[in-house]
Design a protein around this motif. Sequence first.
Motif: not given
Length: 276
Positions: A105-109, A111-121, A140-145
Amino acid sequence: MYLYNFHSHSCFDDGKCSPEEYLTEAIRLGFKSYGFSGHAPLPFESVWCIQKENFQKYLEEINLLKDKYAGIIDVYSGLEIDYIKGITGPAKFMEYKLDYVIGSVHFVEKGGEIFEIDGPYENFEKGFKEVFDCDKKALVYNFYEKTCDFLKSDKPDLLGHFDKVKLHLMRTVPGLEAEEWYKNLLKDVLVEIKNSGVIVEINVRGIYKGYTKEPYPAYDIIKQMKRLGIKISLNSDSHHINEITSKYDEVIPVLKAIGYEESMVFDRGFWKTTKF
Ligand SMILES: [Zn+2]
Ligand SMILES: [Zn+2]
């Protein structure tokens, strides 16, 4: 010596060297097998994935190398794939007959908005503020879901760097891993992992990049995994040929002290145990 790595990038995605350069280095180190796991193409713009127009070339290149190095080193073609419901997941790549799939998992999402938890800070910080209103629990819940969705709907062979949500979040929320709600959530996720039978990757990239002191997942989590009987596979997530076995010497003694004597390795169609 443990000479395996099934999590490797190359110049087809955000890796720095050609697949053949990794193989040459792996052979020099004494590897008998090596696996590539380029970032799977995404249906939206991403600079670190294999671009759609290069995807066939990636598969062809690895297949060519399988033949060229037959009898010297076994070469495997894999992918590192995200799970975003309705958008991407391992099932979308079934037709390519890959040797194996790493699900990360590199993305959280929201309401249709997606962004990386990885990549540039900076990108992470912007998404955390604008999409999640700085709500650490929601993020965090979104990520582990997504991790659990992977396991229930579209199970990969390996679960890649599964607590990577901490990478940038730890800067914003120091002490995150010690918070009770976080530890309890992880306990629940580990039960899902155990029930799914997926192999959990021990990923050392955070250590050799200087981002973390421990692998993904952290040693406390690995201890719980051991108690649950979850199988592990140690990989380097190399982006450069210098990283192929980076920090293995530091991490293996700790894994052994925790009680893990073996790692799962891919061997001609099957995942098998091998002693460290
Ligand atoms: Zn990754
Ligand atoms: Zn990777």
